[in-house]
Design a protein around this motif. Structure first.
Motif: not given
Length: 142
Positions: A42-48, A89-93, A134-136
């Motif tokens: 939630w509320n994150r954009s880094w890839v684990d 969503s753009v940050r995640r992408a 919450r996905r890409v």
């Protein structure tokens, strides 16, 4: 009589002409596009680390050849404002695209964008935190 003789001559010549080969069969259809999905906290954009493994598989598929397009699209759940969710969503992408680039997918092969809280995988009312939204997605087409 001359006409009948001429017609017979034409028919004989036509019967002796080589028969053209049949046209080649159409090429097989391209394989279906492959989709890889990375989920976010939630509320994150880094890839684990789990996401990095998924993206390594996506990069390897690209590098194996044949892939023409790589569409990277970010999404969010509906727990924030629509404006904030679009930016997230753009940050995640872009975070996913950076990992793909590090794994060998050229930047110019990727189309990167965000859909915010549009097109949820799991429909929810506004304000609901849904992890599957919450996905890409990385869609590789041929």
């Amino acid at each position: 009589m001359k006409r009948a003789l001429a017609l017979c001559s034409l028919l004989i010549m036509a019967a002796c002409a080589p028969v053209p080969p049949p046209p080649p069969p159409p090429p097989p259809p391209p394989p279906p596009a492959q989709t890889f999905t990375v989920y976010f906290a939630w509320n994150r954009s880094w890839v684990d680390p789990t996401g990095k493994q998924i993206l390594l598989a996506a990069a390897n598929t690209y590098k194996a050849g044949g892939v023409v397009t790589v569409q990277v699209t970010g999404y969010t759940d509906r727990s924030g404002s629509a404006r904030y969710n679009m930016r997230l969503s753009v940050r995640r992408a872009h975070a996913v695209a950076r990992v793909l680039a590090q794994d060998g997918v050229p930047w110019n092969a990727m189309t990167i964008g965000g859909r915010g809280e549009e097109d949820n995988a799991v429909p929810t009312p506004d304000g609901v935190r849904e992890p599957r939204n919450r996905r890409v997605t990385v869609v590789e087409g041929y």
